[in-house]
Design a protein around this motif. Structure first.
Motif, PDB file in Angstrom:
ATOM      1  N   LYS A 181       0.812  -1.118   0.024  1.00 36.33           N
ATOM      2  CA  LYS A 181      -0.005   0.082  -0.036  1.00 36.33           C
ATOM      3  C   LYS A 181       0.900   1.386  -0.026  1.00 36.33           C
ATOM      4  O   LYS A 181       2.008   1.238   0.472  1.00 36.33           O
ATOM      5  CB  LYS A 181      -0.770  -0.216   1.249  1.00 36.33           C
ATOM      6  CG  LYS A 181      -1.935  -0.960   1.213  1.00 36.33           C
ATOM      7  CD  LYS A 181      -2.978  -0.824   0.374  1.00 36.33           C
ATOM      8  CE  LYS A 181      -4.241  -1.768   0.664  1.00 36.33           C
ATOM      9  NZ  LYS A 181      -5.273  -1.546  -0.243  1.00 36.33           N
ATOM     10  N   ALA A 239      -2.202   5.701   1.690  1.00 36.77           N
ATOM     11  CA  ALA A 239      -3.107   4.737   1.794  1.00 36.77           C
ATOM     12  C   ALA A 239      -2.847   4.102   3.198  1.00 36.77           C
ATOM     13  O   ALA A 239      -3.854   3.975   3.875  1.00 36.77           O
ATOM     14  CB  ALA A 239      -3.331   3.596   0.920  1.00 36.77           C
ATOM     15  N   LYS A 258      -3.970   6.748   5.985  1.00 35.58           N
ATOM     16  CA  LYS A 258      -5.493   7.162   6.015  1.00 35.58           C
ATOM     17  C   LYS A 258      -6.158   5.990   6.466  1.00 35.58           C
ATOM     18  O   LYS A 258      -7.202   6.066   7.380  1.00 35.58           O
ATOM     19  CB  LYS A 258      -5.988   7.226   4.457  1.00 35.58           C
ATOM     20  CG  LYS A 258      -7.333   7.438   4.323  1.00 35.58           C
ATOM     21  CD  LYS A 258      -7.863   7.748   2.810  1.00 35.58           C
ATOM     22  CE  LYS A 258      -9.474   7.782   2.677  1.00 35.58           C
ATOM     23  NZ  LYS A 258      -9.776   8.104   1.381  1.00 35.58           N
TER      24      LYS A 258
END
Length: 439
Positions: free
Chosen positions: A277, A281, A284
């Motif tokens: 990732k 990402a 988040k």
């Protein structure tokens, strides 16, 4: 004992109290006085016991007492194995230094380096970093280690597991030999002691809990279940118990993605976090999990250390780790700072050997049961490779691709030779990391 009695300044005590802490934890009580005296430290502490404050507070006190009125070179370097841990440590540094004139920043991979370089060139007192990005920035002459007074290795055993030994050696070769060294590790394995012997000089050993122990208030439970029934079972557990915040561990990135998709399809909000990732990402997903925007965070072992989620009630091992020590680190995400927590493992017939190894290092049997409607029928033999990994660096882990923040670096098996310190004494401790040493 109070923070005042440890010899900390009023400004630091004020910052600590604003975070809700009034009494030092055992690791803080044992480590802080020695660090303030300039001694090298080799410390082992159970996760969630406040070790970050244990090294941050005395270092901040040292910096404020000796800060040059004009120049601001890098004087304290904190190395961590993962981006998430680096970000968390830096957040703590910022919180504890809010009432003192100390600048700090954090650097790690996965994001553009331009803003990091700009901040470094403006001058910082404390730098928190992962080894790979730090070396890249050093190669670009964005950071100098020539004035480093204190080197801190956080989660040193994990850095060895992830193949950072050569990077650590290179970073240390650029530093002055006269400095204070603090090494924090979950275990005092032979590999850690070898690493310590090449960096630390006459260290004080600090240990506040038995090695490989888990928090006392964490309850452990195992459900025996067929491999192909794990997903329906975890969905049932989450829905029937109305769990709102659960950290789930898988062994592989593909497995994390696959489980996340199935949870979402079943109506459960979820996100995955692993090395494939992007950093955006990952950040988040972690933020959404912390603020309860999503219920389930599915992670590989990249999240087994460094994630500080207050009052996390549940950790589920969708798959048992094939390195038993990793169970301790996974479970360490719950039951932190004296809170209660629950650790649940879904174990199929292929994982029974993993369970036995975990029970051996914990020195206790895990409560095992079968849930009605999910009675196992599979009799496949344990999937344990002939060469078993014990989590030491340089030994390949079998049975699935563990994650790491050092995705693009091959794991090398370092060796130690002649790595006894040869440095000279100084007022702030000493090191002995000879520049040509290799491990």
């Amino acid at each position: 004992m109070s923070f005042k009695s440890l010899g900390l300044s009023d400004a630091l005590i004020k910052a600590v109290e604003e975070k809700g802490y009034t009494t030092p934890s055992p690791i803080q009580q044992k480590a802080i006085p020695h660090i303030l005296e300039g001694k090298d430290i080799l410390a082992s502490a159970q996760t969630g016991t406040g070790k970050t404050a244990g090294f941050t507070l005395p270092v901040l006190q040292y910096l404020t007492a000796t800060k040059h009125p004009k120049y601001r070179p890098l004087r304290v370097l904190i190395l961590t194995p993962t981006r998430e841990l680096a970000a968390q440590v830096h957040e703590n540094v910022r919180e504890y230094s809010k009432y003192v004139d100390i600048r700090s920043t954090v650097v790690f991979g996965g994001v553009k380096a331009a803003s990091q370089i700009k901040t470094l060139r403006q001058g910082v007192d404390i730098l928190v970093a992962t080894p790979g990005r730090l070396l890249d920035l050093h190669d670009q002459k964005a950071v100098s280690f020539k004035r480093v007074d204190v080197l801190i290795l956080d989660e040193a055993d994990r850095m060895l597991d992830m193949g950072f030994a050569r990077d650590l050696n290179k970073i240390i070769s650029f530093m002055p030999t006269k400095r204070q060294n603090l090494m924090f590790s979950a275990t005092f394995s032979n590999d850690i002691k070898k690493l310590a012997s090449g960096i630390l000089h006459n260290p004080v050993e600090v240990e506040t809990a038995p090695q490989n122990s888990t928090a006392k208030k964490v309850s452990h439970k195992v459900y025996n279940v067929d491999k192909n029934q794990k997903t329906p079972l975890i969905i049932k557990l989450i829905k029937d118990n109305n769990w709102e915040q659960v950290l789930v561990f898988t062994r592989t990135k593909h497995g994390a993605n696959k489980l996340t998709e199935k949870l979402i399809k079943s109506g459960i909000s979820a996100a995955a976090i692993h090395g494939n990732k992007s950093q955006g990402a990952r950040t988040k997903a972690l933020k959404n999990f912390k603020d309860n925007s999503i219920k389930i965070l599915v992670a590989t072992d990249i999240a087994a250390r460094g994630l500080d989620i207050p009052l996390l009630p549940h950790v589920i091992n969708f798959e048992l780790p094939n390195v038993p020590e990793d169970y301790v680190h996974r479970i360490g995400r719950t039951g932190r700072a004296g809170a209660e927590g629950e650790a649940i493992s879904l174990v199929c017939s292929e994982e029974t050997e993993y369970q036995k190894e975990i029970e051996k290092i914990l020195n206790e049997k895990l409560k095992t049961s079968v849930l009605e409607g999910f009675e196992p029928t599979d009799t496949a033999p344990p999937k344990r490779a002939a060469t078993q990994s014990k989590g030491s660096f340089g030994k390949k882990k079998k049975g699935g691709s563990s994650d790491s923040a050092n995705q693009n670096k091959p794991k090398r098996k370092p060796h130690f030779k002649g790595n006894k310190p040869a440095g000279a004494t100084s007022g702030r401790g000493r090191t002995g990391a000879p520049k040509k040493k290799r491990y």
